[in-house]
Design an enzyme around this catalytic site. Structure first.
Site, short mmCIF file in Angstrom:
data_model
loop_
_atom_site.label_atom_id
_atom_site.label_comp_id
_atom_site.label_asym_id
_atom_site.label_seq_id
_atom_site.Cartn_x
_atom_site.Cartn_y
_atom_site.Cartn_z
N GLY A 13 0.81 -1.23 0.00
CA GLY A 13 0.00 0.00 0.00
C GLY A 13 0.83 1.26 0.00
O GLY A 13 0.75 2.08 0.92
N ALA A 14 1.64 1.43 -1.07
CA ALA A 14 2.53 2.61 -1.11
C ALA A 14 2.16 3.57 -2.24
O ALA A 14 2.95 4.44 -2.59
CB ALA A 14 3.99 2.17 -1.23
N SER A 15 0.96 3.43 -2.81
CA SER A 15 0.58 4.34 -3.90
C SER A 15 0.26 5.74 -3.38
O SER A 15 0.22 6.69 -4.14
CB SER A 15 -0.62 3.77 -4.66
OG SER A 15 -1.57 3.23 -3.76
N ARG A 16 0.03 5.86 -2.08
CA ARG A 16 -0.26 7.18 -1.49
C ARG A 16 -0.03 7.12 0.02
O ARG A 16 0.29 6.05 0.56
CB ARG A 16 -1.68 7.64 -1.81
CG ARG A 16 -2.76 6.65 -1.43
CD ARG A 16 -4.06 6.93 -2.19
NE ARG A 16 -4.94 5.78 -2.18
CZ ARG A 16 -5.85 5.54 -1.24
NH1 ARG A 16 -5.99 6.38 -0.24
NH2 ARG A 16 -6.60 4.47 -1.29
N ASN A 91 1.91 -2.19 5.49
CA ASN A 91 1.33 -0.86 5.71
C ASN A 91 -0.10 -0.74 5.19
O ASN A 91 -0.86 0.09 5.68
CB ASN A 91 2.24 0.18 5.01
CG ASN A 91 1.57 1.52 4.89
OD1 ASN A 91 1.47 2.27 5.87
ND2 ASN A 91 1.07 1.86 3.70
N SER A 143 -1.70 1.16 15.08
CA SER A 143 -2.27 2.50 15.25
C SER A 143 -2.44 2.75 16.75
O SER A 143 -2.63 1.80 17.52
CB SER A 143 -3.64 2.56 14.58
OG SER A 143 -4.35 3.72 14.98
N TYR A 156 -11.70 -1.44 13.20
CA TYR A 156 -10.33 -0.96 12.97
C TYR A 156 -9.46 -1.21 14.21
O TYR A 156 -8.33 -1.69 14.11
CB TYR A 156 -10.41 0.54 12.65
CG TYR A 156 -9.10 1.19 12.26
CD1 TYR A 156 -8.57 1.01 10.98
CD2 TYR A 156 -8.41 2.01 13.14
CE1 TYR A 156 -7.39 1.63 10.61
CE2 TYR A 156 -7.22 2.62 12.79
CZ TYR A 156 -6.72 2.44 11.51
OH TYR A 156 -5.54 3.05 11.15
N LYS A 160 -6.08 -3.50 14.47
CA LYS A 160 -4.78 -2.90 14.82
C LYS A 160 -4.22 -3.47 16.13
O LYS A 160 -3.01 -3.57 16.30
CB LYS A 160 -4.92 -1.37 14.89
CG LYS A 160 -5.25 -0.72 13.55
CD LYS A 160 -4.15 -0.97 12.53
CE LYS A 160 -4.43 -0.33 11.19
NZ LYS A 160 -3.37 -0.59 10.21
N ILE A 189 -1.97 11.06 11.59
CA ILE A 189 -1.08 11.40 10.48
C ILE A 189 -1.93 11.94 9.34
O ILE A 189 -2.92 11.29 8.95
CB ILE A 189 -0.29 10.15 9.99
CG1 ILE A 189 0.35 9.40 11.17
CG2 ILE A 189 0.75 10.53 8.94
CD1 ILE A 189 1.38 10.17 11.97
P1 NAP Z 1 -4.26 5.78 2.72
O1 NAP Z 1 -3.76 7.15 2.40
O2 NAP Z 1 -5.72 5.51 2.64
O3 NAP Z 1 -3.46 4.72 1.80
C1 NAP Z 1 -3.75 3.35 1.89
C2 NAP Z 1 -2.83 2.56 1.00
O4 NAP Z 1 -3.14 1.15 1.15
C3 NAP Z 1 -3.02 2.87 -0.49
O5 NAP Z 1 -1.77 2.78 -1.13
C4 NAP Z 1 -3.94 1.74 -0.96
O6 NAP Z 1 -3.81 1.42 -2.35
C5 NAP Z 1 -3.43 0.60 -0.12
N1 NAP Z 1 -4.39 -0.49 0.02
C6 NAP Z 1 -5.67 -0.42 0.48
N2 NAP Z 1 -6.23 -1.64 0.46
C7 NAP Z 1 -5.29 -2.51 -0.02
C8 NAP Z 1 -5.26 -3.90 -0.29
N3 NAP Z 1 -6.32 -4.67 -0.06
N4 NAP Z 1 -4.12 -4.44 -0.80
C9 NAP Z 1 -3.04 -3.66 -1.05
N5 NAP Z 1 -3.00 -2.34 -0.81
C10 NAP Z 1 -4.13 -1.77 -0.31
O7 NAP Z 1 -3.83 5.35 4.21
P2 NAP Z 1 -2.68 5.93 5.17
O8 NAP Z 1 -3.26 7.01 6.00
O9 NAP Z 1 -1.44 6.19 4.40
O10 NAP Z 1 -2.46 4.67 6.16
C11 NAP Z 1 -1.45 3.70 5.94
C12 NAP Z 1 -1.44 2.74 7.13
O11 NAP Z 1 -1.20 3.47 8.33
C13 NAP Z 1 -2.76 2.00 7.32
O12 NAP Z 1 -2.50 0.69 7.77
C14 NAP Z 1 -3.44 2.81 8.42
O13 NAP Z 1 -4.37 2.03 9.14
C15 NAP Z 1 -2.23 3.20 9.26
N6 NAP Z 1 -2.47 4.37 10.10
C16 NAP Z 1 -2.80 5.57 9.56
C17 NAP Z 1 -3.00 6.66 10.41
C18 NAP Z 1 -3.35 8.02 9.87
O14 NAP Z 1 -3.60 8.90 10.70
N7 NAP Z 1 -3.33 8.27 8.58
C19 NAP Z 1 -2.89 6.50 11.79
C20 NAP Z 1 -2.56 5.27 12.30
C21 NAP Z 1 -2.35 4.20 11.45
P3 NAP Z 1 -4.74 2.15 -3.48
O15 NAP Z 1 -4.21 3.57 -3.58
O16 NAP Z 1 -4.52 1.38 -4.71
O17 NAP Z 1 -6.14 2.12 -2.94
#
Ligand code: NAP
Length: 248
Positions: A13-16, A91, A143, A156, A160, A189
């Site tokens: 999941g590193a596209s964004r 991730n 998380s 969620y 986690k 984040i």
């Molecule tokens: P995000 O911006 O929504 O990005 C999610 C990434 O995961 C995207 O690259 C997406 O790909 C990919 N993805 C989703 N479903 C997938 C699947 N079934 N197989 C492979 N890839 C998949 O999320 P983020 O905020 O960067 O979060 C990244 C991680 O950190 C997550 O595990 C999240 O729970 C954790 N986290 C985030 C926060 C926060 O505040 N943002 C806080 C605590 C933990 P596509 O682009 O192709 O959909």
């Protein structure tokens, strides 16, 4: 100083968002990067080019981390393309928030599959490679919600918290082969995942954080550099909070 020179890394999941930030920071530290996406092909190919232009080997793979067979096939492909796997970063993650009263069975199952089962799928898939090498670092994205819980996020939080228990167990099973496994618990984040919230909610979050700001993908990426590099050679089974002091 480049801390990850020549290490081969898989990031799901590193596209964004955070995953993309990790890929960019890891490239600056000299790591070669295999990364996945679920559907964002355009952004994934752009990132592949950006990383390659930065002078490391990089490749994007479309792979659903929730799918056991696809995870195995992904690892086979990465082993072929990169020769070895030194670091795995689980991730990929999603949210489907709702109060328990309203949450559907499907939304519970989906979040567990994408967030937690994916960690099992990928860890099992890389295990053989890392056992043969007798080294490896696995980093799982948990998380603060997994540590503390959060109203409206039972699915969620369960996924986690599950990641933390899974990671500690892997650390105990594989420690004798120098394979380390740690979790990171990011706080708030600012990415697309949090972009769905309204500005007032976001400001309230920021105000409640001791460091008075939301975190950036780079903040999380820098913690990943530490756990992926040999600087953390004696650290396993831990959960590192990257949350601006939120849980203090
Ligand atoms: P995000 O911006 O929504 O990005 C999610 C990434 O995961 C995207 O690259 C997406 O790909 C990919 N993805 C989703 N479903 C997938 C699947 N079934 N197989 C492979 N890839 C998949 O999320 P983020 O905020 O960067 O979060 C990244 C991680 O950190 C997550 O595990 C999240 O729970 C954790 N986290 C985030 C926060 C926060 O505040 N943002 C806080 C605590 C933990 P596509 O682009 O192709 O959909």
């Amino acid at each position: 100083m480049k801390l990850l020179e020549g290490k081969n890394v898989i990031i799901t999941g590193a596209s964004r968002g955070i995953g993309k930030g990790i890929a960019q920071v890891f490239a600056q530290h000299g790591a070669n990067i295999a990364f996945t996406y679920a559907s964002s092909e355009g952004p994934a190919l752009e990132l592949e080019k950006e990383l390659t232009d930065a002078g490391v080997k990089a490749k994007a793979y479309k792979s659903n981390a929730a799918d056991f067979k696809q995870s195995q096939e992904l690892v086979d492909a990465v082993n072929k393309d990169f020769d070895s796997i030194d670091v795995l970063i689980n991730n990929a993650g999603i949210t489907k928030d709702n109060l328990l009263m309203r949450i559907s069975e499907d939304d519970f199952d989906k979040v567990i599959e994408v967030n937690l089962k994916s960690v099992f799928n990928m860890t099992k898939a890389v295990q053989r490679t890392m056992l043969k090498q007798r080294k490896g670092s696995i980093i799982n994205m948990s998380s603060v919600v997994g540590v503390k819980g959060n109203a409206g996020q039972t699915n969620y939080a369960a996924s986690k918290a599950g990641i933390i228990g899974f990671s500690k167990s892997v650390a105990l099973e594989l420690g004798s082969r120098s394979i380390r496994c740690n979790s990171i618990a990011p706080g708030f984040i600012e990415t697309e995942m949090t972009g769905a919230l309204n500005e007032e909610t976001v400001q309230n979050w920021r105000d409640g954080i001791p460091l008075k700001r939301g975190g950036t993908p780079e903040d999380v990426a820098n913690a990943c550099v530490f756990l992926a590099s040999d600087l953390s050679a004696y650290i396993t089974g831990q959960t590192l909070n990257v949350d601006g002091g939120m849980l203090t």
